[in-house]
Write a protein that holds these residues in place. Sequence first.
Motif, PDB file in Angstrom:
ATOM      1  N   VAL A  12       8.395  13.848  -2.501  1.00 34.53           N
ATOM      2  CA  VAL A  12       7.285  13.706  -1.553  1.00 34.53           C
ATOM      3  C   VAL A  12       7.093  14.932  -0.675  1.00 34.53           C
ATOM      4  O   VAL A  12       6.165  14.983   0.121  1.00 34.53           O
ATOM      5  N   MET A  13       7.978  15.923  -0.814  1.00 36.97           N
ATOM      6  CA  MET A  13       7.874  17.148  -0.029  1.00 36.97           C
ATOM      7  C   MET A  13       7.959  18.363  -0.962  1.00 36.97           C
ATOM      8  O   MET A  13       8.579  18.287  -2.012  1.00 36.97           O
ATOM      9  N   PRO A  14       7.354  19.499  -0.554  1.00 37.35           N
ATOM     10  CA  PRO A  14       7.395  20.704  -1.402  1.00 37.35           C
ATOM     11  C   PRO A  14       8.709  21.474  -1.267  1.00 37.35           C
ATOM     12  O   PRO A  14       8.729  22.680  -1.016  1.00 37.35           O
ATOM     13  N   LEU A  15       9.824  20.760  -1.410  1.00 35.70           N
ATOM     14  CA  LEU A  15      11.144  21.372  -1.318  1.00 35.70           C
ATOM     15  C   LEU A  15      11.969  20.941  -2.523  1.00 35.70           C
ATOM     16  O   LEU A  15      11.850  19.813  -2.998  1.00 35.70           O
ATOM     17  N   SER A  16      12.827  21.842  -2.990  1.00 37.43           N
ATOM     18  CA  SER A  16      13.648  21.532  -4.151  1.00 37.43           C
ATOM     19  C   SER A  16      14.796  20.606  -3.761  1.00 37.43           C
ATOM     20  O   SER A  16      15.166  20.496  -2.585  1.00 37.43           O
ATOM     21  N   TYR A  17      15.359  19.950  -4.783  1.00 44.31           N
ATOM     22  CA  TYR A  17      16.488  19.043  -4.560  1.00 44.31           C
ATOM     23  C   TYR A  17      17.647  19.772  -3.887  1.00 44.31           C
ATOM     24  O   TYR A  17      18.217  19.280  -2.904  1.00 44.31           O
ATOM     25  N   THR A  56      18.230  -3.562  13.734  1.00 43.64           N
ATOM     26  CA  THR A  56      17.764  -4.916  14.019  1.00 43.64           C
ATOM     27  C   THR A  56      16.261  -5.038  13.800  1.00 43.64           C
ATOM     28  O   THR A  56      15.768  -6.089  13.381  1.00 43.64           O
ATOM     29  N   ALA A  57      15.521  -3.949  14.054  1.00 47.13           N
ATOM     30  CA  ALA A  57      14.071  -3.978  13.882  1.00 47.13           C
ATOM     31  C   ALA A  57      13.663  -3.826  12.426  1.00 47.13           C
ATOM     32  O   ALA A  57      12.732  -4.507  11.965  1.00 47.13           O
ATOM     33  N   ILE A  58      14.333  -2.952  11.667  1.00 49.05           N
ATOM     34  CA  ILE A  58      13.851  -2.654  10.314  1.00 49.05           C
ATOM     35  C   ILE A  58      14.468  -3.540   9.235  1.00 49.05           C
ATOM     36  O   ILE A  58      13.940  -3.613   8.128  1.00 49.05           O
ATOM     37  N   GLY A  98       0.808  -1.214   0.000  1.00 45.63           N
ATOM     38  CA  GLY A  98       0.000   0.000   0.000  1.00 45.63           C
ATOM     39  C   GLY A  98       0.840   1.262   0.000  1.00 45.63           C
ATOM     40  O   GLY A  98       2.003   1.254   0.416  1.00 45.63           O
ATOM     41  N   LYS A  99       0.243   2.348  -0.450  1.00 46.36           N
ATOM     42  CA  LYS A  99       0.973   3.605  -0.600  1.00 46.36           C
ATOM     43  C   LYS A  99       1.433   4.175   0.733  1.00 46.36           C
ATOM     44  O   LYS A  99       2.571   4.622   0.873  1.00 46.36           O
ATOM     45  N   PHE A 100       0.556   4.143   1.748  1.00 50.18           N
ATOM     46  CA  PHE A 100       0.926   4.731   3.041  1.00 50.18           C
ATOM     47  C   PHE A 100       2.039   3.931   3.712  1.00 50.18           C
ATOM     48  O   PHE A 100       3.056   4.489   4.128  1.00 50.18           O
ATOM     49  N   ALA A 101       1.833   2.601   3.831  1.00 47.79           N
ATOM     50  CA  ALA A 101       2.843   1.755   4.485  1.00 47.79           C
ATOM     51  C   ALA A 101       4.151   1.770   3.705  1.00 47.79           C
ATOM     52  O   ALA A 101       5.234   1.814   4.291  1.00 47.79           O
ATOM     53  N   GLY A 102       4.050   1.746   2.373  1.00 47.54           N
ATOM     54  CA  GLY A 102       5.255   1.790   1.547  1.00 47.54           C
ATOM     55  C   GLY A 102       5.997   3.099   1.705  1.00 47.54           C
ATOM     56  O   GLY A 102       7.230   3.129   1.787  1.00 47.54           O
ATOM     57  N   GLY A 103       5.254   4.200   1.768  1.00 49.20           N
ATOM     58  CA  GLY A 103       5.885   5.499   1.971  1.00 49.20           C
ATOM     59  C   GLY A 103       6.538   5.601   3.334  1.00 49.20           C
ATOM     60  O   GLY A 103       7.627   6.178   3.477  1.00 49.20           O
ATOM     61  N   LEU A 104       5.875   5.034   4.352  1.00 47.59           N
ATOM     62  CA  LEU A 104       6.436   5.052   5.702  1.00 47.59           C
ATOM     63  C   LEU A 104       7.722   4.235   5.763  1.00 47.59           C
ATOM     64  O   LEU A 104       8.725   4.670   6.355  1.00 47.59           O
ATOM     65  N   LEU A 105       7.710   3.050   5.134  1.00 44.30           N
ATOM     66  CA  LEU A 105       8.907   2.216   5.105  1.00 44.30           C
ATOM     67  C   LEU A 105      10.046   2.926   4.378  1.00 44.30           C
ATOM     68  O   LEU A 105      11.188   2.921   4.851  1.00 44.30           O
ATOM     69  N   LEU A 127      15.781   7.816   6.063  1.00 41.11           N
ATOM     70  CA  LEU A 127      16.271   8.559   7.224  1.00 41.11           C
ATOM     71  C   LEU A 127      17.349   7.777   7.969  1.00 41.11           C
ATOM     72  O   LEU A 127      18.325   8.357   8.453  1.00 41.11           O
ATOM     73  N   ALA A 128      17.168   6.434   8.056  1.00 44.76           N
ATOM     74  CA  ALA A 128      18.143   5.613   8.776  1.00 44.76           C
ATOM     75  C   ALA A 128      19.502   5.616   8.097  1.00 44.76           C
ATOM     76  O   ALA A 128      20.541   5.782   8.744  1.00 44.76           O
ATOM     77  N   VAL A 129      19.509   5.429   6.779  1.00 41.31           N
ATOM     78  CA  VAL A 129      20.790   5.401   6.073  1.00 41.31           C
ATOM     79  C   VAL A 129      21.214   6.790   5.617  1.00 41.31           C
ATOM     80  O   VAL A 129      22.250   6.957   4.973  1.00 41.31           O
ATOM     81  N   GLY A 130      20.372   7.774   5.943  1.00 42.21           N
ATOM     82  CA  GLY A 130      20.692   9.151   5.611  1.00 42.21           C
ATOM     83  C   GLY A 130      21.106   9.957   6.824  1.00 42.21           C
ATOM     84  O   GLY A 130      22.053   9.612   7.520  1.00 42.21           O
ATOM     85  N   PRO A 131      20.365  11.021   7.137  1.00 39.10           N
ATOM     86  CA  PRO A 131      20.823  11.982   8.153  1.00 39.10           C
ATOM     87  C   PRO A 131      20.782  11.495   9.592  1.00 39.10           C
ATOM     88  O   PRO A 131      21.415  12.105  10.455  1.00 39.10           O
ATOM     89  N   LEU A 132      20.051  10.410   9.886  1.00 40.23           N
ATOM     90  CA  LEU A 132      19.986   9.955  11.278  1.00 40.23           C
ATOM     91  C   LEU A 132      21.187   9.112  11.697  1.00 40.23           C
ATOM     92  O   LEU A 132      21.711   9.272  12.807  1.00 40.23           O
ATOM     93  N   PHE A 133      21.630   8.203  10.833  1.00 44.78           N
ATOM     94  CA  PHE A 133      22.684   7.271  11.231  1.00 44.78           C
ATOM     95  C   PHE A 133      23.874   7.239  10.270  1.00 44.78           C
ATOM     96  O   PHE A 133      24.969   7.667  10.605  1.00 44.78           O
ATOM     97  N   ALA A 134      23.640   6.708   9.078  1.00 42.50           N
ATOM     98  CA  ALA A 134      24.767   6.356   8.204  1.00 42.50           C
ATOM     99  C   ALA A 134      25.570   7.564   7.742  1.00 42.50           C
ATOM    100  O   ALA A 134      26.801   7.541   7.766  1.00 42.50           O
TER     101      ALA A 134
END
Length: 437
Positions: free
Chosen positions: A308-313, A344-346, A77-84, A90-97
């Motif tokens: 997915v957001m109203p912000l430019s690249y 471990t969770a995701i 589904g679109k919502f669950a897929g977008g959330l995943l 975020l995990a492999v981007g600005p939060l952790f990696a």
Amino acid sequence: MKVLKGQDILALGFMTFALFVGAGNIIFPPIVGLQAGPHVWMAALGFLITAVGLPVITVVALARVGGAMDALSSPIGKFAGGLLAAVCYLAVGPLFATPRTATVSFEVGLAPLIGDTPLALFLYSALYFLLVFFVSLYPGKLLDTVGRFLAPLKIIALAALGAAAFMLPAGEIGTATPEYVAAPFSQGFINGYLTMDTLGALVFGIVIVNAIRSRGIESPVLITRYAVIAGLIAGVGLALVYVSLFRLGAGSHAVAAGASNGAMVLRIYVQHTFGGWGSGFLAVLISLACLVTAVGLTCACAEYFSRVMPLSYKTLVMLLAAFSLLVSNLGLTKLIAFSIPVLTAIYPPCIALVALSFCASLWHSQPRIVAPVMLVSLLFGMVDALKGAGLGEWLPTSLAHLPLSEQGLAWLVPSVVMLVIAVVMDRLLGKPAAATA
């Protein structure tokens, strides 16, 4: 019809390899090799499955659907897929990696040379993310920047380190720690999570596809073919790097027996083998490896969130680089400690999603299969996550002692059981009404 030249395909493979090989890929195998001792190759087998096999398969799965993660996750589904997707980015981007690439390159490479102080970390990370920002502004030139320039330099440095690991071992293989004596394969399997390569592959898929398209390739068949070739080249490169680093760690018992992490093992080995200039070599290697990965992650995250957001690249590149700079100054220890339970969770639902994407033709309805299996793998992955965070006492006894729980794979058996149930229900229900109309 336009096709890629041989040198472009090779550059694409080098770029894909360089995007994957970051600091985590370099610092985790040595500690596994050191702690596994004579069981190193069984541990290596488990590690290679999650740190090489799964990422390559993920690149192939994404290439088959055009590179975008939302296409791969459409069955839930679109919502669950977008959330995943958001969680993975975020995990492999600005939060952790991405912040980890800066902290690891500083603490492993430069801290021994210039001192491990908050001011030194801030100045280094500021310069580091300024470079990441400028290179990431031009994703269309990523194949030229990374594939033709940075990646070959990175490969040369890694090849030198790998050759030294086999030709100049620091000593004999030592004894294994108790956990590796008991279950070397599963310990290696779980440690492969920490590289974040499978999550990285979910993120890098669109970067690889866009790099192919930047050369004027529009045919979906050719895009898939070139992405698969790039993934295979990267997989071979990753396997060679890991095997070398396992050998390095296993042969470093005499000089690094008390090391508590792979960064320490690597630093001690390089200083022992290469002498005074070893720290300088290590600083260049780690910084180069981390910078390439940080650029790839920033490009991928900005590309996704700009849709997915109203912000430019370009605005997102600036925000991501600035946020990663702030997080990186928390320090490596806090970053790793917090990331382990989250990964471990995701990881389990992501593994389930990729694996089931290859079996879509075997059942009537993908959502009937994929959604429940991913949900179960997430729920039981959270059991492993709580144990990994030291909160195992919060769990009921029945959950704390599930099959394979001691190996950190409590999600596996329930997910397989759920898969069997879902397949039986799919057979009983038949094709969805929309499909038969």
